[in-house]
Scaffold this motif. Structure first.
Motif, short mmCIF file in Angstrom:
data_model
loop_
_atom_site.label_atom_id
_atom_site.label_comp_id
_atom_site.label_asym_id
_atom_site.label_seq_id
_atom_site.Cartn_x
_atom_site.Cartn_y
_atom_site.Cartn_z
N LYS A 20 -7.98 3.12 3.63
CA LYS A 20 -6.79 2.35 3.30
C LYS A 20 -6.19 2.75 1.96
CE LYS A 20 -4.73 -2.24 3.06
NZ LYS A 20 -3.89 -1.95 1.93
N PRO A 21 -6.99 3.00 0.91
CA PRO A 21 -6.38 3.43 -0.35
C PRO A 21 -5.58 4.73 -0.21
CG PRO A 21 -8.64 2.74 -0.72
CD PRO A 21 -8.43 2.79 0.77
N ILE A 22 -6.04 5.63 0.64
CA ILE A 22 -5.32 6.89 0.87
C ILE A 22 -4.02 6.61 1.61
CG2 ILE A 22 -5.43 9.11 2.06
CD1 ILE A 22 -8.51 8.96 1.61
N ALA A 23 -4.07 5.74 2.62
CA ALA A 23 -2.86 5.37 3.35
C ALA A 23 -1.86 4.68 2.43
CB ALA A 23 -3.21 4.47 4.53
N ASP A 24 -2.34 3.80 1.57
CA ASP A 24 -1.47 3.13 0.60
C ASP A 24 -0.81 4.14 -0.32
OD1 ASP A 24 -1.99 0.56 1.59
OD2 ASP A 24 -3.61 0.20 0.16
N ALA A 25 -1.55 5.15 -0.74
CA ALA A 25 -1.00 6.18 -1.61
C ALA A 25 0.10 6.97 -0.91
CB ALA A 25 -2.11 7.13 -2.08
N ALA A 26 -0.09 7.25 0.37
CA ALA A 26 0.94 7.96 1.14
C ALA A 26 2.21 7.12 1.24
CB ALA A 26 0.41 8.30 2.52
N PRO A 73 9.52 8.91 -1.27
CA PRO A 73 10.64 8.56 -2.14
C PRO A 73 11.76 7.80 -1.44
CG PRO A 73 10.73 10.88 -1.60
CD PRO A 73 9.44 10.35 -1.03
N VAL A 74 11.75 7.78 -0.11
CA VAL A 74 12.81 7.07 0.63
C VAL A 74 12.26 5.89 1.42
CG1 VAL A 74 14.36 9.05 0.72
CG2 VAL A 74 12.69 8.70 2.55
N ALA A 75 11.01 5.49 1.16
CA ALA A 75 10.35 4.35 1.82
C ALA A 75 10.42 4.44 3.34
CB ALA A 75 10.96 3.04 1.31
N ALA A 76 10.14 5.63 3.86
CA ALA A 76 10.15 5.82 5.31
C ALA A 76 8.79 5.61 5.96
CB ALA A 76 10.64 7.23 5.63
N ASP A 108 9.52 5.57 9.74
CA ASP A 108 10.91 5.31 10.09
C ASP A 108 11.59 6.67 10.14
OD1 ASP A 108 13.66 4.83 10.09
OD2 ASP A 108 13.48 3.06 8.80
N ARG A 109 11.72 7.22 11.33
CA ARG A 109 12.22 8.59 11.50
C ARG A 109 13.68 8.73 11.07
NH1 ARG A 109 8.20 11.43 12.86
NH2 ARG A 109 6.58 10.61 14.18
N ILE A 110 14.44 7.68 11.11
CA ILE A 110 15.84 7.73 10.66
C ILE A 110 15.89 7.87 9.14
CG2 ILE A 110 17.98 6.40 10.49
CD1 ILE A 110 17.27 5.26 13.27
N ARG A 111 15.03 7.16 8.46
CA ARG A 111 15.02 7.17 7.00
C ARG A 111 14.34 8.42 6.43
NH1 ARG A 111 13.60 1.84 3.71
NH2 ARG A 111 15.58 1.36 4.64
N CYS A 112 13.36 8.96 7.14
CA CYS A 112 12.59 10.10 6.65
C CYS A 112 13.48 11.32 6.41
CB CYS A 112 11.49 10.46 7.65
SG CYS A 112 10.49 11.87 7.12
N GLU A 113 13.27 11.96 5.25
CA GLU A 113 14.02 13.17 4.91
C GLU A 113 13.11 14.40 4.80
OE1 GLU A 113 16.65 12.44 1.61
OE2 GLU A 113 17.48 10.66 2.59
N GLY A 114 11.83 14.25 5.17
CA GLY A 114 10.92 15.38 5.25
C GLY A 114 10.48 15.98 3.94
#
Length: 73
Positions: free
Chosen positions: A50-56, A61-64, A12-18
């Motif tokens: 999938k476990p790695i993707a889940d970890a990412a 911190p902003v659920a993006a 979610d590029r709007i939510r992402c804060e980098g």
């Protein structure tokens, strides 16, 4: 049906804060570009990663970042 993948990462590029925590959790799946925006490097997440993707996803911190869909054949 046989499961061949674990879906794909969606940003979610709007939510992402980098913050880059997703990149730290899964550098083999995504990276930050020069503008600190996540770039997904893998079109479909292999089931073994999938476990790695889940970890990412959890690391953001902003659920993006989310994991969407499952590929089946």
């Amino acid at each position: 049906m046989e499961q061949t993948g674990a879906g794909r990462l969606v940003v979610d590029r709007i939510r992402c804060e980098g913050y880059g925590m997703c990149e730290q959790a899964a550098p083999e799946l995504l990276h930050l570009n020069d503008d600190d925006e996540p770039v997904i490097d893998v079109a479909a997440i292999p089931a073994t990663q999938k476990p790695i993707a889940d970890a990412a996803v959890r690391a953001c911190p902003v659920a993006a970042l989310s994991l969407s869909g499952t590929t089946v054949s």
